[in-house]
Design a protein around this motif. Structure first.
Motif, PDB file in Angstrom:
ATOM      1  N   GLY A   1      -1.670  -7.823  -1.855  1.00 27.00           N
ATOM      2  CA  GLY A   1      -0.616  -7.358  -0.951  1.00 27.00           C
ATOM      3  C   GLY A   1      -0.880  -7.659   0.510  1.00 27.00           C
ATOM      4  O   GLY A   1      -0.500  -6.900   1.382  1.00 27.00           O
ATOM      5  N   GLY A   2      -1.561  -8.746   0.804  1.00 23.74           N
ATOM      6  CA  GLY A   2      -1.828  -9.106   2.186  1.00 23.74           C
ATOM      7  C   GLY A   2      -3.074  -8.455   2.750  1.00 23.74           C
ATOM      8  O   GLY A   2      -3.390  -8.617   3.909  1.00 23.74           O
ATOM      9  N   ARG A   3      -3.812  -7.706   1.944  1.00 25.61           N
ATOM     10  CA  ARG A   3      -4.993  -6.999   2.431  1.00 25.61           C
ATOM     11  C   ARG A   3      -6.097  -7.939   2.889  1.00 25.61           C
ATOM     12  O   ARG A   3      -6.952  -7.532   3.642  1.00 25.61           O
ATOM     13  N   LEU A   4      -6.097  -9.167   2.420  1.00 24.71           N
ATOM     14  CA  LEU A   4      -7.198 -10.065   2.743  1.00 24.71           C
ATOM     15  C   LEU A   4      -7.303 -10.328   4.243  1.00 24.71           C
ATOM     16  O   LEU A   4      -8.389 -10.449   4.763  1.00 24.71           O
ATOM     17  N   GLN A   5      -6.175 -10.393   4.953  1.00 23.93           N
ATOM     18  CA  GLN A   5      -6.251 -10.678   6.368  1.00 23.93           C
ATOM     19  C   GLN A   5      -5.779  -9.523   7.244  1.00 23.93           C
ATOM     20  O   GLN A   5      -5.819  -9.620   8.455  1.00 23.93           O
TER      21      GLN A   5
ATOM     22  N   PRO B   1      -2.776   4.436  -6.315  1.00 19.48           N
ATOM     23  CA  PRO B   1      -4.043   4.378  -5.565  1.00 19.48           C
ATOM     24  C   PRO B   1      -4.050   5.229  -4.292  1.00 19.48           C
ATOM     25  O   PRO B   1      -5.112   5.643  -3.841  1.00 19.48           O
ATOM     26  N   ALA B   2      -2.876   5.510  -3.714  1.00 17.61           N
ATOM     27  CA  ALA B   2      -2.809   6.288  -2.472  1.00 17.61           C
ATOM     28  C   ALA B   2      -2.801   7.801  -2.717  1.00 17.61           C
ATOM     29  O   ALA B   2      -2.825   8.573  -1.760  1.00 17.61           O
TER      30      ALA B   2
ATOM     31  N   ASP C   1      -3.798   2.468   3.979  1.00 23.15           N
ATOM     32  CA  ASP C   1      -3.203   1.426   4.824  1.00 23.15           C
ATOM     33  C   ASP C   1      -2.122   0.666   4.062  1.00 23.15           C
ATOM     34  O   ASP C   1      -1.065   0.344   4.617  1.00 23.15           O
ATOM     35  N   ASP C   2      -2.362   0.384   2.789  1.00 26.03           N
ATOM     36  CA  ASP C   2      -1.354  -0.300   1.972  1.00 26.03           C
ATOM     37  C   ASP C   2      -0.099   0.553   1.842  1.00 26.03           C
ATOM     38  O   ASP C   2       1.023   0.043   1.891  1.00 26.03           O
TER      39      ASP C   2
END
Length: 136
Positions: free
Chosen positions: A19-23, A81-82, A115-116
């Motif tokens: 979900g874009g977490r890598l950057q 997960p949240a 954060d997600d």
């Protein structure tokens, strides 16, 4: 050539899975709750005590709509997960005739999961604003 394409698809699948977490940089946190309650459970209990609040369930999420304050509260299911968390979104008229959304989040899960959650709701808020403007 097939292995290059396959590697490209794998990279896309990994990016989508994360979900874009890598950057993405970590989001700033508040030192204490900004939702008016100390925990998601306390917020849910208080909302259940208000007679005008309407409850629904969408994809396992508990949604509480408070017409008195123009506020929608979203509580993720335990499998999310949240969890435990709550997202409070209050809609108010803006000076330009549009609708402003004030969003506050209380999340007790991992930093990444929280954060997600915030980013997902920010995307939903942006999409709702775009639709209100006529799909710009």
């Amino acid at each position: 050539m097939a292995s290059v394409r396959k590697a490209g698809w794998v990279a896309i699948a990994i990016a989508l899975a994360f979900g874009g977490r890598l950057q993405a940089d970590p989001l700033t946190e508040q030192p204490r709750s900004t939702i008016g309650y100390p925990t998601p459970d306390a917020a849910l209990a208080a909302l259940h005590a208000k007679p005008d609040v309407e409850f629904s369930t969408q994809d396992g999420w508990t949604i509480a709509s408070d017409p008195e304050t123009n506020t929608v509260w979203s509580f993720p299911p335990q499998r999310d997960p949240a969890y435990p968390a709550v997202v409070k979104r209050q809609m108010t008229p803006a000076a330009d005739g549009k609708v402003a959304v004030q969003m506050d989040v209380l999340c007790s899960a991992t930093k990444v999961a929280c954060d997600d959650l915030v980013r997902a709701f920010e995307r939903m808020n942006d999409e709702a604003q775009r639709q209100l403007r006529g799909g710009e």
